[in-house]
Design a protein around this motif. Structure first.
Motif, PDB file in Angstrom:
ATOM      1  N   THR A  90       0.823  -1.199   0.000  1.00  0.00           N
ATOM      2  CA  THR A  90       0.000   0.000   0.000  1.00  0.00           C
ATOM      3  C   THR A  90       0.864   1.258   0.000  1.00  0.00           C
ATOM      4  O   THR A  90       1.739   1.425   0.848  1.00  0.00           O
ATOM      5  CB  THR A  90      -0.930   0.015   1.226  1.00  0.00           C
ATOM      6  OG1 THR A  90      -1.850  -1.082   1.129  1.00  0.00           O
ATOM      7  CG2 THR A  90      -1.712   1.320   1.318  1.00  0.00           C
ATOM      8  N   ALA A  91       0.621   2.125  -0.976  1.00  0.00           N
ATOM      9  CA  ALA A  91       1.419   3.349  -1.123  1.00  0.00           C
ATOM     10  C   ALA A  91       0.892   4.139  -2.315  1.00  0.00           C
ATOM     11  O   ALA A  91       0.061   3.639  -3.087  1.00  0.00           O
ATOM     12  CB  ALA A  91       2.897   3.012  -1.331  1.00  0.00           C
ATOM     13  N   VAL A  92       1.410   5.337  -2.464  1.00  0.00           N
ATOM     14  CA  VAL A  92       1.234   6.079  -3.717  1.00  0.00           C
ATOM     15  C   VAL A  92       2.393   5.677  -4.630  1.00  0.00           C
ATOM     16  O   VAL A  92       3.553   5.727  -4.225  1.00  0.00           O
ATOM     17  CB  VAL A  92       1.239   7.599  -3.487  1.00  0.00           C
ATOM     18  CG1 VAL A  92       1.135   8.334  -4.822  1.00  0.00           C
ATOM     19  CG2 VAL A  92       0.091   7.992  -2.562  1.00  0.00           C
ATOM     20  N   TYR A  93       2.061   5.254  -5.822  1.00  0.00           N
ATOM     21  CA  TYR A  93       3.056   4.799  -6.788  1.00  0.00           C
ATOM     22  C   TYR A  93       3.314   5.897  -7.820  1.00  0.00           C
ATOM     23  O   TYR A  93       2.370   6.471  -8.382  1.00  0.00           O
ATOM     24  CB  TYR A  93       2.578   3.527  -7.477  1.00  0.00           C
ATOM     25  CG  TYR A  93       2.730   2.312  -6.612  1.00  0.00           C
ATOM     26  CD1 TYR A  93       1.929   2.130  -5.480  1.00  0.00           C
ATOM     27  CD2 TYR A  93       3.695   1.346  -6.887  1.00  0.00           C
ATOM     28  CE1 TYR A  93       2.086   1.025  -4.658  1.00  0.00           C
ATOM     29  CE2 TYR A  93       3.854   0.234  -6.079  1.00  0.00           C
ATOM     30  CZ  TYR A  93       3.052   0.080  -4.969  1.00  0.00           C
ATOM     31  OH  TYR A  93       3.211  -1.018  -4.153  1.00  0.00           O
ATOM     32  N   TYR A  94       4.604   6.143  -8.060  1.00  0.00           N
ATOM     33  CA  TYR A  94       5.018   7.201  -8.964  1.00  0.00           C
ATOM     34  C   TYR A  94       5.823   6.619 -10.127  1.00  0.00           C
ATOM     35  O   TYR A  94       6.709   5.783  -9.930  1.00  0.00           O
ATOM     36  CB  TYR A  94       5.901   8.222  -8.251  1.00  0.00           C
ATOM     37  CG  TYR A  94       5.200   8.975  -7.145  1.00  0.00           C
ATOM     38  CD1 TYR A  94       5.208   8.491  -5.839  1.00  0.00           C
ATOM     39  CD2 TYR A  94       4.539  10.170  -7.413  1.00  0.00           C
ATOM     40  CE1 TYR A  94       4.576   9.177  -4.822  1.00  0.00           C
ATOM     41  CE2 TYR A  94       3.900  10.863  -6.395  1.00  0.00           C
ATOM     42  CZ  TYR A  94       3.927  10.362  -5.107  1.00  0.00           C
ATOM     43  OH  TYR A  94       3.295  11.047  -4.097  1.00  0.00           O
ATOM     44  N   CYS A  95       5.518   7.105 -11.312  1.00  0.00           N
ATOM     45  CA  CYS A  95       6.305   6.806 -12.499  1.00  0.00           C
ATOM     46  C   CYS A  95       7.349   7.905 -12.669  1.00  0.00           C
ATOM     47  O   CYS A  95       7.069   9.081 -12.371  1.00  0.00           O
ATOM     48  CB  CYS A  95       5.373   6.760 -13.706  1.00  0.00           C
ATOM     49  SG  CYS A  95       6.171   6.524 -15.291  1.00  0.00           S
ATOM     50  N   ALA A  96       8.539   7.538 -13.122  1.00  0.00           N
ATOM     51  CA  ALA A  96       9.614   8.513 -13.279  1.00  0.00           C
ATOM     52  C   ALA A  96      10.412   8.219 -14.537  1.00  0.00           C
ATOM     53  O   ALA A  96      10.514   7.063 -14.961  1.00  0.00           O
ATOM     54  CB  ALA A  96      10.527   8.486 -12.054  1.00  0.00           C
ATOM     55  N   ALA A  97      10.968   9.274 -15.091  1.00  0.00           N
ATOM     56  CA  ALA A  97      11.790   9.139 -16.297  1.00  0.00           C
ATOM     57  C   ALA A  97      13.178   9.709 -16.051  1.00  0.00           C
ATOM     58  O   ALA A  97      13.335  10.755 -15.421  1.00  0.00           O
ATOM     59  CB  ALA A  97      11.134   9.860 -17.476  1.00  0.00           C
ATOM     60  N   ASN A  98      14.158   9.002 -16.552  1.00  0.00           N
ATOM     61  CA  ASN A  98      15.553   9.445 -16.491  1.00  0.00           C
ATOM     62  C   ASN A  98      15.956   9.866 -17.891  1.00  0.00           C
ATOM     63  O   ASN A  98      16.106   9.016 -18.777  1.00  0.00           O
ATOM     64  CB  ASN A  98      16.413   8.302 -15.978  1.00  0.00           C
ATOM     65  CG  ASN A  98      17.890   8.657 -15.949  1.00  0.00           C
ATOM     66  OD1 ASN A  98      18.293   9.735 -16.371  1.00  0.00           O
ATOM     67  ND2 ASN A  98      18.702   7.739 -15.449  1.00  0.00           N
ATOM     68  N   THR A  99      16.101  11.166 -18.096  1.00  0.00           N
ATOM     69  CA  THR A  99      16.469  11.670 -19.418  1.00  0.00           C
ATOM     70  C   THR A  99      17.936  12.079 -19.487  1.00  0.00           C
ATOM     71  O   THR A  99      18.371  12.665 -20.481  1.00  0.00           O
ATOM     72  CB  THR A  99      15.606  12.890 -19.784  1.00  0.00           C
ATOM     73  OG1 THR A  99      15.923  13.983 -18.913  1.00  0.00           O
ATOM     74  CG2 THR A  99      14.130  12.570 -19.676  1.00  0.00           C
ATOM     75  N   ARG A 100      18.676  11.765 -18.428  1.00  0.00           N
ATOM     76  CA  ARG A 100      20.060  12.228 -18.374  1.00  0.00           C
ATOM     77  C   ARG A 100      21.078  11.123 -18.596  1.00  0.00           C
ATOM     78  O   ARG A 100      22.160  11.366 -19.109  1.00  0.00           O
ATOM     79  CB  ARG A 100      20.328  12.882 -17.020  1.00  0.00           C
ATOM     80  CG  ARG A 100      19.532  14.135 -16.739  1.00  0.00           C
ATOM     81  CD  ARG A 100      20.015  14.756 -15.455  1.00  0.00           C
ATOM     82  NE  ARG A 100      19.820  13.837 -14.329  1.00  0.00           N
ATOM     83  CZ  ARG A 100      18.948  14.021 -13.377  1.00  0.00           C
ATOM     84  NH1 ARG A 100      18.180  15.105 -13.377  1.00  0.00           N
ATOM     85  NH2 ARG A 100      18.820  13.167 -12.370  1.00  0.00           N
TER      86      ARG A 100
END
Length: 125
Positions: free
Chosen positions: A91-101
């Motif tokens: 149980t949690a808030v799930y975050y999507c993330a992008a690495n553009t570096r």
């Protein structure tokens, strides 16, 4: 900059499944690495899984290995997190993330420079 929008969160009983999706817009992210993180109340944001586009290699936190699967559809600019055998501790808030570096499978929030708004996942016992 990449804009990310998560969907697919919800309430599920322990042992159930959910599929999270993350849609990207803005810059083409076929050369990026992508990540999923989660944050429970009162806790720090923690790594869940990462995917690198070029070779589709993946990395998972030990706590989800064997239960979660991270996949991507480059043509649709979408990544998905299939979550099976869910536990209350997921149980949690799930975050999507992008690495553009950098072309790496990062495990730290600082490895990512674009974030979605998050989607709530609640697993009842």
């Amino acid at each position: 900059q990449v804009q990310l929008v998560e969907s697919g969160g919800g309430l599920v009983q322990a042992g159930g499944s959910l599929r999270l999706s993350c849609a990207a817009s803005g810059r083409t992210f076929s050369s990026y690495a992508m990540g999923w993180f989660r944050q429970a109340p009162g806790k720090e944001r923690e790594f869940v899984a990462a995917l690198r586009w070029g070779d589709l290699s993946t990395d998972y936190a030990d706590s989800v290995k064997g239960r979660f699967t991270f996949s991507g559809d480059n043509a649709k600019n979408t990544v998905n997190l299939q979550m099976n055998s869910l536990k209350p501790e997921d149980t949690a808030v799930y975050y999507c993330a992008a690495n553009t570096r950098a072309y790496v499978l990062g495990r730290l929030p600082i490895d990512y420079d674009s974030w979605g708004q998050g989607t709530q996942v609640t697993v009842s016992s």
